[in-house]
Design a protein around this motif. Structure first.
Motif, PDB file in Angstrom:
ATOM      1  N   GLU A   1     -30.208 -26.732  45.424  1.00  0.00           N
ATOM      2  CA  GLU A   1     -29.152 -25.930  44.789  1.00  0.00           C
ATOM      3  C   GLU A   1     -27.994 -25.816  45.768  1.00  0.00           C
ATOM      4  O   GLU A   1     -28.183 -25.441  46.928  1.00  0.00           O
ATOM      5  CB  GLU A   1     -29.655 -24.521  44.421  1.00  0.00           C
ATOM      6  CG  GLU A   1     -28.535 -23.670  43.812  1.00  0.00           C
ATOM      7  CD  GLU A   1     -28.992 -22.295  43.291  1.00  0.00           C
ATOM      8  OE1 GLU A   1     -30.199 -21.982  43.364  1.00  0.00           O
ATOM      9  OE2 GLU A   1     -28.110 -21.538  42.825  1.00  0.00           O
TER      10      GLU A   1
ATOM     11  N   LYS B   1     -34.624 -19.569  35.017  1.00  0.00           N
ATOM     12  CA  LYS B   1     -34.865 -19.165  36.411  1.00  0.00           C
ATOM     13  C   LYS B   1     -35.176 -17.677  36.460  1.00  0.00           C
ATOM     14  O   LYS B   1     -34.323 -16.845  36.144  1.00  0.00           O
ATOM     15  CB  LYS B   1     -33.648 -19.478  37.288  1.00  0.00           C
ATOM     16  CG  LYS B   1     -33.435 -20.968  37.505  1.00  0.00           C
ATOM     17  CD  LYS B   1     -32.377 -21.241  38.571  1.00  0.00           C
ATOM     18  CE  LYS B   1     -32.943 -21.253  39.981  1.00  0.00           C
ATOM     19  NZ  LYS B   1     -31.949 -21.761  40.964  1.00  0.00           N
TER      20      LYS B   1
ATOM     21  N   ASP C   1     -29.780 -18.859  34.791  1.00  0.00           N
ATOM     22  CA  ASP C   1     -29.996 -18.238  36.104  1.00  0.00           C
ATOM     23  C   ASP C   1     -30.226 -16.733  35.968  1.00  0.00           C
ATOM     24  O   ASP C   1     -29.805 -16.139  34.975  1.00  0.00           O
ATOM     25  CB  ASP C   1     -28.723 -18.474  36.940  1.00  0.00           C
ATOM     26  CG  ASP C   1     -28.996 -18.489  38.427  1.00  0.00           C
ATOM     27  OD1 ASP C   1     -30.113 -18.166  38.852  1.00  0.00           O
ATOM     28  OD2 ASP C   1     -28.055 -18.832  39.173  1.00  0.00           O
TER      29      ASP C   1
END
Ligand code: C2E
Ligand code: CA
Ligand code: CA
Ligand code: CA
Length: 280
Positions: free
Chosen positions: A60, A201, A180
């Motif tokens: 990431e 996530k 996310d």
């Protein structure tokens, strides 16, 4: 009492002035940071959990702002960039830089390495976002299937038709979409079905309580189960010890990320990691 009140007010307004002054200084320094080449990307390993031991699947990209000796973390400046709209230009720089770097690592032997990039809603709302992204993929040579865009619940909440169209176009290209910080926003669960997501996530705030906080364990387990039953891949972030890793493996997460598996690091440090790997 009136005098004391006046004195207090004078003190408050002085403090306020300092706050405003600092903010103006920050904005003006940030306005020049891109041209001056002060932004840098750090990369944090993301591991697949379906192998034992877990193996690297991607990185990431995490933005840093170099101010002399100091490396400023994104929470201090990304909100300012978002407010001024400069996040659009900075975000495009991040995308290009990350795609270029990961492509170089792929060509250097990490053929399967994937690239995750955080995208602000302001960026995705630009009508030019998708065509520009296509240009960046073409220019860097990164296969679209190697790119994962990380978006947040607030983006889905805006329920904007153009955003949905853009996300569908991206999905059509083979670009992966990750939601996310899942669980920290206000997204109604219906959004999960409507958008073409691939990965959920689980926010690190739910992982941090494992194994001692029973309520957080239950929430983490429920979120992982929800993602899995929707047919999504599930990633756990903020893994800081072996017990947390064992927990998310047991609960069926597909990916994990956190200090225990690897800190965010400069591209040079990441490169050293790859160079130090045992050969095939
Ligand atoms: P995020 O996307 O949730 O990124 C994960 C954050 O958790 C990173 O913070 C990372 O350094 C930190 N982290 C990783 N492992 C652990 C761990 O084991 N424990 C704990 N406590 N923390 C861990 P960072 O780098 O400070 O970034 C903060 C946020 O800034 C990111 O959160 C993301 O929302 C945003 N951000 C970073 N880079 C970009 C960017 O290029 N564009 C945009 N729009 N946002 C970015
Ligand atoms: Ca992220
Ligand atoms: Ca996150
Ligand atoms: Ca976050």
């Amino acid at each position: 009492a009136k005098e004391a009140g006046k004195a207090q007010f004078a003190r408050y307004s002085e403090e306020l002035q300092i706050v405003v002054q600092r903010r103006l200084e920050l904005e003006s320094a940030l306005g020049q940071a891109l041209q001056r080449g002060e932004f840098e990307l750090y990369y944090q390993p993301i591991c697949r959990l379906d192998r034992s031991p877990p193996c690297l699947s991607g990185v990431e990209a995490l933005l840093r702002w170099r101010q002399g000796e100091r490396l400023v973390a994104p929470l201090e400046f990304i909100p300012v960039l978002e407010e001024s709209g400069e996040i659009v230009a900075v975000g495009e720089w991040v995308l290009r830089q990350a795609c270029r770097q990961v492509r170089a690592w792929q060509l250097g032997g990490q053929e399967q390495l994937r690239c995750s990039v955080n995208i602000s809603s302001r960026q995705l709302q630009q009508p030019e976002f998708v065509p520009r992204l296509i240009d960046i993929l073409r220019e860097t040579g990164l296969p679209p299937t190697s790119l994962i865009l990380e978006i947040t619940e607030s983006l889905l909440m805006q329920d904007n038709l153009e955003t949905l169209v853009s996300l569908r176009e991206l999905a059509g290209l083979g670009v992966q979409l990750a939601l996310d910080d899942f669980g920290t926003g206000y997204a109604a669960l219906g959004y999960l079905a409507r958008f073409p997501l691939n990965i959920l996530k689980v926010d690190k705030s739910f992982i941090g309580g494992i194994p001692h906080d029973h309520e957080l364990n239950t929430i983490a387990r429920a979120i992982i189960g929800l993602g899995r039953s929707l047919g999504l891949e599930v990633a756990a972030e903020g893994i800081e010890d072996a017990e947390q890793l064992a927990f998310v493996v047991r609960e069926g997460c597909h990916y994990a990320q956190g200090y225990w598996l690897g800190r965010p690091q400069s591209s040079a440090d990441m490169q050293r990691l790859f160079d130090g790997e045992a050969g095939p």
